[in-house]
Design a protein around this motif. Structure first.
Motif, PDB file in Angstrom:
ATOM      1  N   GLY A   9       0.818  -1.217   0.000  1.00 45.64           N
ATOM      2  CA  GLY A   9       0.000   0.000   0.000  1.00 45.64           C
ATOM      3  C   GLY A   9       0.844   1.257   0.000  1.00 45.64           C
ATOM      4  O   GLY A   9       0.528   2.230  -0.700  1.00 45.64           O
ATOM      5  N   LEU A  10       1.922   1.269   0.773  1.00 48.65           N
ATOM      6  CA  LEU A  10       2.797   2.436   0.819  1.00 48.65           C
ATOM      7  C   LEU A  10       3.489   2.659  -0.525  1.00 48.65           C
ATOM      8  O   LEU A  10       3.527   3.782  -1.042  1.00 48.65           O
ATOM      9  N   ALA A  11       4.016   1.590  -1.112  1.00 47.75           N
ATOM     10  CA  ALA A  11       4.684   1.722  -2.414  1.00 47.75           C
ATOM     11  C   ALA A  11       3.691   2.172  -3.485  1.00 47.75           C
ATOM     12  O   ALA A  11       3.999   3.052  -4.298  1.00 47.75           O
ATOM     13  N   LEU A  12       2.490   1.608  -3.479  1.00 43.86           N
ATOM     14  CA  LEU A  12       1.467   2.008  -4.442  1.00 43.86           C
ATOM     15  C   LEU A  12       1.109   3.479  -4.267  1.00 43.86           C
ATOM     16  O   LEU A  12       1.004   4.224  -5.245  1.00 43.86           O
ATOM     17  N   THR A  13       0.968   3.929  -3.038  1.00 40.57           N
ATOM     18  CA  THR A  13       0.661   5.335  -2.765  1.00 40.57           C
ATOM     19  C   THR A  13       1.743   6.249  -3.314  1.00 40.57           C
ATOM     20  O   THR A  13       1.454   7.283  -3.923  1.00 40.57           O
ATOM     21  N   GLU A  14       2.999   5.888  -3.129  1.00 44.91           N
ATOM     22  CA  GLU A  14       4.100   6.699  -3.642  1.00 44.91           C
ATOM     23  C   GLU A  14       4.092   6.763  -5.165  1.00 44.91           C
ATOM     24  O   GLU A  14       4.300   7.826  -5.755  1.00 44.91           O
ATOM     25  N   LEU A  15       3.848   5.632  -5.813  1.00 45.64           N
ATOM     26  CA  LEU A  15       3.842   5.612  -7.274  1.00 45.64           C
ATOM     27  C   LEU A  15       2.672   6.411  -7.850  1.00 45.64           C
ATOM     28  O   LEU A  15       2.834   7.149  -8.825  1.00 45.64           O
ATOM     29  N   VAL A  16       1.509   6.292  -7.242  1.00 43.21           N
ATOM     30  CA  VAL A  16       0.352   7.060  -7.716  1.00 43.21           C
ATOM     31  C   VAL A  16       0.567   8.551  -7.447  1.00 43.21           C
ATOM     32  O   VAL A  16       0.222   9.393  -8.269  1.00 43.21           O
ATOM     33  N   ALA A  17       1.168   8.893  -6.327  1.00 43.19           N
ATOM     34  CA  ALA A  17       1.477  10.306  -6.050  1.00 43.19           C
ATOM     35  C   ALA A  17       2.426  10.859  -7.114  1.00 43.19           C
ATOM     36  O   ALA A  17       2.286  12.016  -7.539  1.00 43.19           O
ATOM     37  N   ASN A  18       3.378  10.045  -7.567  1.00 50.87           N
ATOM     38  CA  ASN A  18       4.273  10.478  -8.652  1.00 50.87           C
ATOM     39  C   ASN A  18       3.493  10.747  -9.936  1.00 50.87           C
ATOM     40  O   ASN A  18       3.797  11.698 -10.659  1.00 50.87           O
ATOM     41  N   THR A  56      15.181  12.259  -6.100  1.00 50.34           N
ATOM     42  CA  THR A  56      15.742  13.606  -6.205  1.00 50.34           C
ATOM     43  C   THR A  56      16.009  14.251  -4.854  1.00 50.34           C
ATOM     44  O   THR A  56      16.425  15.397  -4.804  1.00 50.34           O
ATOM     45  N   ALA A  57      15.756  13.558  -3.769  1.00 52.96           N
ATOM     46  CA  ALA A  57      15.950  14.153  -2.447  1.00 52.96           C
ATOM     47  C   ALA A  57      17.429  14.407  -2.203  1.00 52.96           C
ATOM     48  O   ALA A  57      18.247  13.499  -2.253  1.00 52.96           O
ATOM     49  N   VAL A  58      17.772  15.641  -1.969  1.00 52.87           N
ATOM     50  CA  VAL A  58      19.154  15.986  -1.642  1.00 52.87           C
ATOM     51  C   VAL A  58      19.236  16.646  -0.271  1.00 52.87           C
ATOM     52  O   VAL A  58      20.289  16.716   0.321  1.00 52.87           O
ATOM     53  N   ASP A  59      18.119  17.124   0.211  1.00 52.99           N
ATOM     54  CA  ASP A  59      18.049  17.787   1.503  1.00 52.99           C
ATOM     55  C   ASP A  59      17.152  16.961   2.416  1.00 52.99           C
ATOM     56  O   ASP A  59      16.020  16.644   2.060  1.00 52.99           O
ATOM     57  N   GLU A  60      17.667  16.588   3.580  1.00 57.93           N
ATOM     58  CA  GLU A  60      16.874  15.750   4.482  1.00 57.93           C
ATOM     59  C   GLU A  60      15.599  16.432   4.960  1.00 57.93           C
ATOM     60  O   GLU A  60      14.673  15.772   5.421  1.00 57.93           O
ATOM     61  N   LEU A  61      15.495  17.747   4.840  1.00 54.78           N
ATOM     62  CA  LEU A  61      14.293  18.465   5.248  1.00 54.78           C
ATOM     63  C   LEU A  61      13.358  18.763   4.067  1.00 54.78           C
ATOM     64  O   LEU A  61      12.308  19.364   4.260  1.00 54.78           O
ATOM     65  N   ALA A  62      13.734  18.328   2.874  1.00 57.87           N
ATOM     66  CA  ALA A  62      12.891  18.564   1.696  1.00 57.87           C
ATOM     67  C   ALA A  62      11.558  17.839   1.858  1.00 57.87           C
ATOM     68  O   ALA A  62      11.474  16.774   2.478  1.00 57.87           O
ATOM     69  N   GLU A  63      10.505  18.421   1.287  1.00 55.51           N
ATOM     70  CA  GLU A  63       9.172  17.831   1.393  1.00 55.51           C
ATOM     71  C   GLU A  63       8.909  16.775   0.333  1.00 55.51           C
ATOM     72  O   GLU A  63       7.913  16.068   0.408  1.00 55.51           O
ATOM     73  N   ASP A  64       9.758  16.668  -0.662  1.00 55.22           N
ATOM     74  CA  ASP A  64       9.525  15.692  -1.718  1.00 55.22           C
ATOM     75  C   ASP A  64      10.836  15.085  -2.182  1.00 55.22           C
ATOM     76  O   ASP A  64      11.887  15.397  -1.653  1.00 55.22           O
ATOM     77  N   GLY A  65      10.744  14.156  -3.148  1.00 59.16           N
ATOM     78  CA  GLY A  65      11.947  13.554  -3.704  1.00 59.16           C
ATOM     79  C   GLY A  65      12.344  12.229  -3.096  1.00 59.16           C
ATOM     80  O   GLY A  65      13.393  11.684  -3.427  1.00 59.16           O
ATOM     81  N   ARG A  66      11.497  11.674  -2.220  1.00 52.73           N
ATOM     82  CA  ARG A  66      11.853  10.415  -1.559  1.00 52.73           C
ATOM     83  C   ARG A  66      11.030   9.213  -2.014  1.00 52.73           C
ATOM     84  O   ARG A  66      11.188   8.129  -1.485  1.00 52.73           O
ATOM     85  N   GLY A  67      10.153   9.401  -2.975  1.00 61.58           N
ATOM     86  CA  GLY A  67       9.263   8.318  -3.393  1.00 61.58           C
ATOM     87  C   GLY A  67       9.990   7.068  -3.831  1.00 61.58           C
ATOM     88  O   GLY A  67       9.658   5.958  -3.425  1.00 61.58           O
ATOM     89  N   VAL A  68      11.017   7.225  -4.665  1.00 59.95           N
ATOM     90  CA  VAL A  68      11.775   6.072  -5.143  1.00 59.95           C
ATOM     91  C   VAL A  68      12.495   5.392  -3.979  1.00 59.95           C
ATOM     92  O   VAL A  68      12.531   4.164  -3.893  1.00 59.95           O
TER      93      VAL A  68
END
Length: 95
Positions: A9-18, A56-68
């Motif tokens: 469910g978590l992986a599916l949520t991330e992919l659909v959010a992308n 694409t996450a390069v900043d640990e405080l970024a709000e996005d970029g961690r889906g993969v």
């Protein structure tokens, strides 16, 4: 089998959010299959974006970029390929 529900469910949520965030038409097809012996599930998300999903996450405080990274963390394996359709080729992400 219940131990697979949360990770799938978590992986599916991330992919659909992308799809919602990065695909112009925001459309996707989702296919979920349970292996007959109950040892796993396969989830496929197909969309019209020609680019593969990237971390694409390069900043640990970024709000996005961690889906993969999340998909990698909660699945045994995943991959990207093409899904052939009569009128176009779509991106297929499977796990």
């Amino acid at each position: 089998m219940s131990e697979l529900c949360d990770p799938a469910g978590l992986a599916l949520t991330e992919l659909v959010a992308n799809v919602v965030r990065h695909t112009p038409d925001r459309r996707a097809a989702v296919l979920m299959m349970r292996w007959p012996d109950g040892r796993g599930v396969r989830v496929e998300v197909t969309d019209t974006c020609p680019r593969p999903p990237l971390s694409t996450a390069v900043d640990e405080l970024a709000e996005d970029g961690r889906g993969v990274l999340i998909v990698e963390a909660v699945t045994d394996r995943w991959g990207v390929g093409s899904a052939a359709r009569p009128t176009r080729k779509d991106r297929l992400v499977r796990m």
